[in-house]
Design an enzyme around this catalytic site. Structure first.
Site, short mmCIF file in Angstrom:
data_model
loop_
_atom_site.label_atom_id
_atom_site.label_comp_id
_atom_site.label_asym_id
_atom_site.label_seq_id
_atom_site.Cartn_x
_atom_site.Cartn_y
_atom_site.Cartn_z
N ALA A 98 77.14 80.90 4.52
CA ALA A 98 75.73 81.16 5.08
C ALA A 98 74.70 80.61 4.24
O ALA A 98 74.96 81.59 3.10
CB ALA A 98 75.89 81.49 6.46
N GLY A 99 73.95 80.20 4.84
CA GLY A 99 72.63 80.56 3.75
C GLY A 99 72.34 79.69 3.01
O GLY A 99 71.18 79.05 2.09
N ASP A 108 72.65 75.83 3.20
CA ASP A 108 72.54 75.11 4.41
C ASP A 108 72.04 75.90 5.59
O ASP A 108 72.65 75.61 6.88
CB ASP A 108 73.62 74.33 4.67
CG ASP A 108 73.46 72.23 5.42
OD1 ASP A 108 71.62 73.16 5.25
OD2 ASP A 108 74.27 71.51 5.69
N PHE A 124 65.43 85.24 5.75
CA PHE A 124 65.70 84.32 7.10
C PHE A 124 64.92 82.91 6.99
O PHE A 124 63.78 83.24 8.16
CB PHE A 124 66.19 85.13 8.16
CG PHE A 124 67.01 86.16 8.42
CD1 PHE A 124 67.93 85.71 7.88
CD2 PHE A 124 67.50 86.51 9.46
CE1 PHE A 124 69.34 86.61 7.17
CE2 PHE A 124 68.44 87.75 9.53
CZ PHE A 124 69.12 88.00 8.35
N THR A 148 65.33 91.46 5.60
CA THR A 148 64.59 91.34 6.58
C THR A 148 64.65 92.97 7.44
O THR A 148 65.13 93.80 6.79
CB THR A 148 65.50 91.11 7.85
OG1 THR A 148 65.17 89.18 8.09
CG2 THR A 148 64.94 91.08 9.81
N THR A 176 81.49 90.20 1.83
CA THR A 176 80.52 91.20 2.36
C THR A 176 79.18 89.82 2.54
O THR A 176 79.27 88.67 1.50
CB THR A 176 79.88 92.05 1.34
OG1 THR A 176 79.77 91.63 0.31
CG2 THR A 176 81.19 92.93 1.78
N ASN A 177 77.64 90.55 2.31
CA ASN A 177 76.70 90.03 2.21
C ASN A 177 76.17 90.09 0.82
O ASN A 177 77.29 90.92 -0.20
CB ASN A 177 75.61 90.41 3.62
CG ASN A 177 74.55 89.18 3.91
OD1 ASN A 177 74.29 88.65 2.76
ND2 ASN A 177 74.11 89.22 4.67
N GLY A 193 77.35 86.82 -6.31
CA GLY A 193 77.90 86.12 -7.68
C GLY A 193 77.96 87.08 -8.19
O GLY A 193 78.87 88.11 -7.37
#
Ligand code: FMN
Length: 358
Positions: free
Chosen positions: A67-68, A70, A120, A184, A245-246, A260
């Site tokens: 995610a993130g 596109d 976001f 956020t 994970t994020n 990365g």
């Protein structure tokens, strides 16, 4: 066209990271057939060769787009023409939002890492939905990653996830509750058991009327006890799986989340805890993401008990070539062990010679 991406990167890296990112997404959105330059068509006879069966929808290749990259689902047609087995768009929030002030995306080329404090930024549910309705996903798995709006109070976050679930359940192959972005305010607090339980229980009724595979994306900055509490909730609320994970926080680098190679170690530790706990519940997928940049990293994840991974930052540094390299690595292992498919390989992993052990 192995040299194409290195050449593009040389030019692209002389521009501001977000400016070139936005521009590239627009070009890929207008010209999805640029994918042809990367030689990533799987022949019909190899249709099932790279498939990984999961509790959620099966992926045609064990690597997906994280995610993130596109966020607004503008270039789904391009990404789904590459080897990627799944494409996750978003994070999408109910209402459009601009995100944090710029600059908010930074490169660390010497460690093939990025730092972002995007917050976001996205066109909102209505717009992303309209893009998805007019896109093709070329039979690939489509995931939509869901987040709360910044202006929504934390104690009302569950309402945002409910709205988003209803909006995207019909069009997605899976959905992701994102409570792990560091950008956020208060969002990561939603990973705490009580707050998470409020979101998951509020979704219960909607999920029973309108089922869609549901994953939870977690942060690498949690400890083992917290990881185990999250697994318990995942079991209690019959989640399809965990995405681990994020990005990670590294205060010495500045605000935002690091992705990365710099985030590999933390991310891998959390993945290991989650995989160890999930071993007793085969109904729970663990999708690995965070610092994965080679076939070796995928192999390590397989050895730890996982099946499918996602990439973001390695795609920025290596381009589509990373997928060719991973496919070559898989092909070598399959050929040298006389195995026909990735699924068969994963079932027999303990009998297979480790290609990285000399
Ligand atoms: C610029 C940027 C934006 C991101 N945006 C999102 C996002 O909107 N939602 C999300 O769940 N993850 C987001 N991520 C996190 C990635 O999906 C991924 O979890 C993380 O970068 C670790 O994987 P990597 O090391 O392969 O990049 C973002 C990452 C980057 C670098």
């Amino acid at each position: 066209m192995k040299l194409l991406y290195p050449l593009f990167k040389k030019i692209a890296f002389s521009f501001d990271p977000e400016v070139i990112h936005e521009y590239s997404i627009r070009v890929l959105s207008d010209y999805p057939l640029l994918s042809e330059l990367f030689d990533q068509k799987v022949s019909v006879s190899e249709n099932d060769k790279y498939k990984v069966s999961l509790n959620g929808p099966s992926w045609s290749f064990p690597v997906g787009l994280a995610a993130g990259l596109d966020k607004n689902a503008l270039a789904l047609d391009f990404f789904s023409r590459l080897y990627f087995g799944a494409i996750e768009v978003g994070t999408v929030t109910p209402k459009p939002q601009d995100g944090n002030p710029k600059p908010r995306l930074f490169r660390y080329p010497e460690t093939e890492s990025l730092r972002n404090k995007m917050g976001f930024n996205n066109g909102g549910a209505e717009k992303v939905l309209s893009h998805l309705l007019s896109s093709t996903k070329n039979n690939k798995v489509l995931g939509v990653n869901l987040g709360k709006n910044k202006i929504t109070p934390i104690d009302k976050a569950w309402e945002d996830y409910n709205i988003l679930y209803r909006n995207f359940s019909k069009i997605s192959d899976y959905l992701v509750i994102n409570v792990s972005s560091p950008n956020t305010p208060g969002l990561r607090g939603l990973q705490e058991s009580d707050a998470l339980e409020e979101i998951l229980s509020s979704l219960g009724q909607i999920r029973s009327e309108d089922p869609c595979p549901l994953y939870l994306k977690i942060s690498p900055d949690i400890d083992k006890t917290h990881a185990s509490a999250i697994i318990n909730l995942a079991k209690k609320y019959s989640l399809t799986g965990i995405i681990a994970t994020n990005t990670t926080i590294m205060k010495e680098k500045g605000e935002g989340g690091i992705s990365g190679k710099l985030c590999l170690e933390k991310s891998r530790n959390v993945r290991k805890w989650i995989l160890d706990e999930a071993r007793e519940c085969p109904d729970l997928d663990v999708i690995g993401v965070g610092g994965i940049s080679s076939f070796k990293d995928l192999w390590d994840f397989w050895l730890a008990g996982g099946k499918a991974v996602q990439i973001y930052t390695a795609f920025i540094y290596q381009g589509p070539n990373i997928l060719n390299q991973i496919k070559d690595g898989i092909d070598d292992v399959l050929t040298s062990n006389g195995i026909k498919s990735v699924n068969e390989l994963l079932e027999n992993l303990e009998k297979v010679k480790n290609p990285f052990k000399k």
